[in-house]
Write a protein that holds these residues in place. Structure first.
Motif, PDB file in Angstrom:
ATOM      1  N   SER A 246      41.527  39.971  60.025  1.00 43.69           N
ATOM      2  CA  SER A 246      42.109  40.332  61.317  1.00 43.69           C
ATOM      3  C   SER A 246      43.529  40.863  61.183  1.00 43.69           C
ATOM      4  O   SER A 246      44.257  40.957  62.180  1.00 43.69           O
ATOM      5  CB  SER A 246      42.095  39.108  62.254  1.00 43.69           C
ATOM      6  N   LEU A 247      43.935  41.206  59.986  1.00 40.82           N
ATOM      7  CA  LEU A 247      45.292  41.722  59.783  1.00 40.82           C
ATOM      8  C   LEU A 247      45.461  43.089  60.449  1.00 40.82           C
ATOM      9  O   LEU A 247      44.512  43.881  60.522  1.00 40.82           O
ATOM     10  CB  LEU A 247      45.585  41.846  58.292  1.00 40.82           C
ATOM     11  N   PRO A 248      46.671  43.400  60.929  1.00 33.85           N
ATOM     12  CA  PRO A 248      46.906  44.678  61.609  1.00 33.85           C
ATOM     13  C   PRO A 248      46.531  45.900  60.777  1.00 33.85           C
ATOM     14  O   PRO A 248      46.112  46.922  61.338  1.00 33.85           O
ATOM     15  CB  PRO A 248      48.416  44.645  61.890  1.00 33.85           C
ATOM     16  N   VAL A 249      46.664  45.798  59.443  1.00 30.90           N
ATOM     17  CA  VAL A 249      46.369  46.955  58.594  1.00 30.90           C
ATOM     18  C   VAL A 249      44.921  47.402  58.745  1.00 30.90           C
ATOM     19  O   VAL A 249      44.595  48.573  58.517  1.00 30.90           O
ATOM     20  CB  VAL A 249      46.689  46.627  57.118  1.00 30.90           C
TER      21      VAL A 249
ATOM     22  N   ASN B  19      42.189  48.913  48.461  1.00 25.49           N
ATOM     23  CA  ASN B  19      41.089  49.087  49.405  1.00 25.49           C
ATOM     24  C   ASN B  19      40.081  47.946  49.355  1.00 25.49           C
ATOM     25  O   ASN B  19      38.875  48.156  49.479  1.00 25.49           O
ATOM     26  CB  ASN B  19      40.364  50.419  49.172  1.00 25.49           C
ATOM     27  N   ILE B  20      40.552  46.709  49.156  1.00 21.78           N
ATOM     28  CA  ILE B  20      39.640  45.574  49.209  1.00 21.78           C
ATOM     29  C   ILE B  20      39.289  45.261  50.659  1.00 21.78           C
ATOM     30  O   ILE B  20      40.009  45.649  51.585  1.00 21.78           O
ATOM     31  CB  ILE B  20      40.241  44.310  48.557  1.00 21.78           C
ATOM     32  N   TYR B  21      38.171  44.565  50.855  1.00 24.19           N
ATOM     33  CA  TYR B  21      37.917  43.912  52.127  1.00 24.19           C
ATOM     34  C   TYR B  21      38.112  42.430  51.863  1.00 24.19           C
ATOM     35  O   TYR B  21      37.401  41.843  51.039  1.00 24.19           O
ATOM     36  CB  TYR B  21      36.514  44.186  52.663  1.00 24.19           C
ATOM     37  N   PRO B  22      39.095  41.795  52.504  1.00 25.07           N
ATOM     38  CA  PRO B  22      39.541  40.467  52.078  1.00 25.07           C
ATOM     39  C   PRO B  22      38.496  39.375  52.258  1.00 25.07           C
ATOM     40  O   PRO B  22      37.714  39.368  53.214  1.00 25.07           O
ATOM     41  CB  PRO B  22      40.774  40.204  52.949  1.00 25.07           C
ATOM     42  N   ALA B  23      38.536  38.427  51.320  1.00 25.50           N
ATOM     43  CA  ALA B  23      37.660  37.257  51.399  1.00 25.50           C
ATOM     44  C   ALA B  23      38.200  36.233  52.389  1.00 25.50           C
ATOM     45  O   ALA B  23      37.421  35.545  53.055  1.00 25.50           O
ATOM     46  CB  ALA B  23      37.502  36.628  50.022  1.00 25.50           C
TER      47      ALA B  23
ATOM     48  N   ALA C  54      49.508  36.898  53.824  1.00 26.13           N
ATOM     49  CA  ALA C  54      49.296  38.100  54.633  1.00 26.13           C
ATOM     50  C   ALA C  54      49.889  39.339  53.972  1.00 26.13           C
ATOM     51  O   ALA C  54      49.271  40.420  53.972  1.00 26.13           O
ATOM     52  CB  ALA C  54      49.885  37.904  56.027  1.00 26.13           C
ATOM     53  N   GLU C  55      51.087  39.214  53.404  1.00 27.11           N
ATOM     54  CA  GLU C  55      51.714  40.371  52.761  1.00 27.11           C
ATOM     55  C   GLU C  55      50.924  40.803  51.532  1.00 27.11           C
ATOM     56  O   GLU C  55      50.735  42.002  51.292  1.00 27.11           O
ATOM     57  CB  GLU C  55      53.161  40.042  52.371  1.00 27.11           C
ATOM     58  N   ALA C  56      50.463  39.818  50.752  1.00 29.04           N
ATOM     59  CA  ALA C  56      49.702  40.141  49.546  1.00 29.04           C
ATOM     60  C   ALA C  56      48.368  40.799  49.883  1.00 29.04           C
ATOM     61  O   ALA C  56      47.960  41.779  49.247  1.00 29.04           O
ATOM     62  CB  ALA C  56      49.470  38.875  48.724  1.00 29.04           C
ATOM     63  N   ILE C  57      47.688  40.270  50.895  1.00 24.29           N
ATOM     64  CA  ILE C  57      46.400  40.848  51.274  1.00 24.29           C
ATOM     65  C   ILE C  57      46.589  42.242  51.849  1.00 24.29           C
ATOM     66  O   ILE C  57      45.835  43.175  51.538  1.00 24.29           O
ATOM     67  CB  ILE C  57      45.676  39.932  52.279  1.00 24.29           C
ATOM     68  N   THR C  58      47.615  42.411  52.677  1.00 29.14           N
ATOM     69  CA  THR C  58      47.894  43.734  53.249  1.00 29.14           C
ATOM     70  C   THR C  58      48.149  44.751  52.144  1.00 29.14           C
ATOM     71  O   THR C  58      47.649  45.885  52.199  1.00 29.14           O
ATOM     72  CB  THR C  58      49.098  43.659  54.199  1.00 29.14           C
ATOM     73  N   ALA C  59      48.917  44.352  51.145  1.00 27.90           N
ATOM     74  CA  ALA C  59      49.190  45.259  50.028  1.00 27.90           C
ATOM     75  C   ALA C  59      47.916  45.608  49.277  1.00 27.90           C
ATOM     76  O   ALA C  59      47.724  46.763  48.850  1.00 27.90           O
ATOM     77  CB  ALA C  59      50.203  44.619  49.077  1.00 27.90           C
TER      78      ALA C  59
END
Length: 428
Positions: A346-349, A336-340, A325-330
């Motif tokens: 669904s992360l708060p960011v 500005n990725i949209y995560p795979a 979660a921390e890595a994806i949020t960063a």
């Protein structure tokens, strides 16, 4: 799909042998592991720094030797010399050729838990013959980005079908001849293959040892004919995206829409800085009312190469980068990725819109709704670079001469098939 890589079995077997015999990591040696990582993302160094702080025994050194196809070429050259990096970012369409050339490694034994965090359509781009060759980083569903101020000024409704889009383009041309609905980019095939995917085209497929290539099939011809008419009617500009002229047009309001991947907000600040707050996003227009399908433009995976001396630790980093979660949020904040990763969406960011879209609070809700309906080809071919080169050559010529887009597709089909046969693939 079972045997599409068999013809490249000698080099692929060599790659798997390297993977299977890869050296133990920090736990086995009792020492510090150093991993090299090739990646072109801006600000990735800030994400890697988070890992290095939390994992003092597994240090990752980031370098940016090139991007996209240039990085792929460098990976092949480095592998031939036996000095490739441990990890590398690879676009999905480039992965099959790297697998068949033995450049990237099978990391299935290290990713049994990791793959559970992705949906099947996403995993399809990184898994061949049941083996995992990369951890998905991001997905890029095609969306319609439009200038809401221009649409409002000229009374244009946001199109929900491609027929609506053509009608809106004609209306805009009549009311504001100096403004084009968009541009037709013959220099970058990424957006166009995404439109083909949305229409149901499947350019490559395989049964046993035999490939089928369908670049000029009916779905592709439908898309090509649609855009040829927009060009012929003078409703879209002819210049390539990311060119100085296009940047100027995007910035001064000469273009009303941009068909792009979900990563577009990361680019608009540099392309059209004067237009912050003037853009909005909507689902891509559909061929049939109510159809939510879209295609993709881009998307990448983090791969472990066949030259990695510590494949277990490299796979551990690749998994962390794309599921933690921390890595994806960063990455969302810095890149500005949209995560795979499914949970990453669904992360708060993502509850706040991108900075360039301050007034569209539902930006990521729209992307999240579209992402599960994004379709790629069932597989990418082993010679995508030849196909893409054919697109840029043939469509650029047709665009300038007024030639047939359908004939351009026929030529790309012929050159792709001829190259695959030259490489030793059986093609029906």
């Amino acid at each position: 799909m079972k045997s599409q890589w068999r013809l490249a079995g000698v080099v692929l077997a060599g790659a798997l042998l390297v993977t299977g015999c890869g050296g133990g990591g920090a736990a086995a040696t009792g020492g510090k592991v150093d991993l090299s990582f090739w990646d072109w993302d801006p600000n990735m160094d800030q994400v890697v720094a988070i890992w290095n702080t939390a994992h003092p025994d597994i240090h990752v050194t980031l370098t940016n030797p090139a991007g996209g196809d240039q990085l792929v070429a460098k990976m092949v050259t480095a592998h031939q010399a036996g000095n490739g990096p441990d990890l590398a970012k690879v676009e999905y369409q480039s992965l099959p050729s790297l697998v068949s050339n033995g450049v990237v490694a099978d990391i299935s034994q290290y990713t049994a838990d990791t793959v559970r965090q992705f949906d099947e359509p996403t995993l399809r781009s990184t898994r061949f013959d049941g083996k995992v060759y990369g951890v998905p980083q991001d997905v890029a569903p095609l969306m319609l980005f439009y200038r809401k101020d221009i649409f409002q000024q000229y009374g244009i409704e946001v199109p929900t079908t491609w027929q609506d889009y053509a009608t809106a383009a004609a209306t805009l041309h009549q009311k504001a001849p100096a403004v084009s609905m968009t541009n037709f980019d013959a220099a970058d095939p990424g957006w166009f293959t995404g439109l083909m995917q949305q229409a149901g085209a499947d350019w490559w497929s395989a049964s046993g040892d035999t490939w089928r290539v369908d670049i000029n099939g009916s779905a592709s011809k439908k898309v090509a004919d649609y855009w040829q008419k927009l060009v012929a009617d003078g409703l879209v500009a002819k210049n390539p995206s990311f060119s100085p002229q296009w940047n100027k047009q995007m910035n001064d309001g000469s273009l009303a829409t941009w068909i792009s991947g979900a990563w577009a907000p990361a680019q608009l600040g540099g392309i059209a800085p004067a237009t912050k707050g003037k853009w909005a996003v909507a689902p891509l227009p559909a061929w049939s009312p109510g159809d939510r399908a879209t295609g993709i433009w881009g998307g990448s995976a983090t791969t472990v190469t066949a030259d990695a001396k510590h494949p277990a630790e490299a796979a551990q980093f690749a998994s962390w980068l794309n599921t933690d979660a921390e890595a994806i949020t960063a990455q969302i904040r810095q890149i500005n990725i949209y995560p795979a990763a499914t949970a990453g969406r669904s992360l708060p960011v993502l509850s706040s819109p991108p900075a360039f879209f301050p007034d569209q609070a539902n930006f990521y809700d729209l992307v999240k709704g579209v992402a599960p309906t994004a379709r790629s080809f069932s597989m990418w071919g082993p010679n995508v670079t030849v196909t893409f080169s054919g697109y840029t050559d043939r469509f650029a010529a047709a665009l300038q001469s007024g030639g047939s887009f359908g004939a351009a597709l026929d030529a790309v089909q012929s050159s792709t098939v001829a190259d695959m046969k030259k490489l030793g693939f059986a093609v029906s």
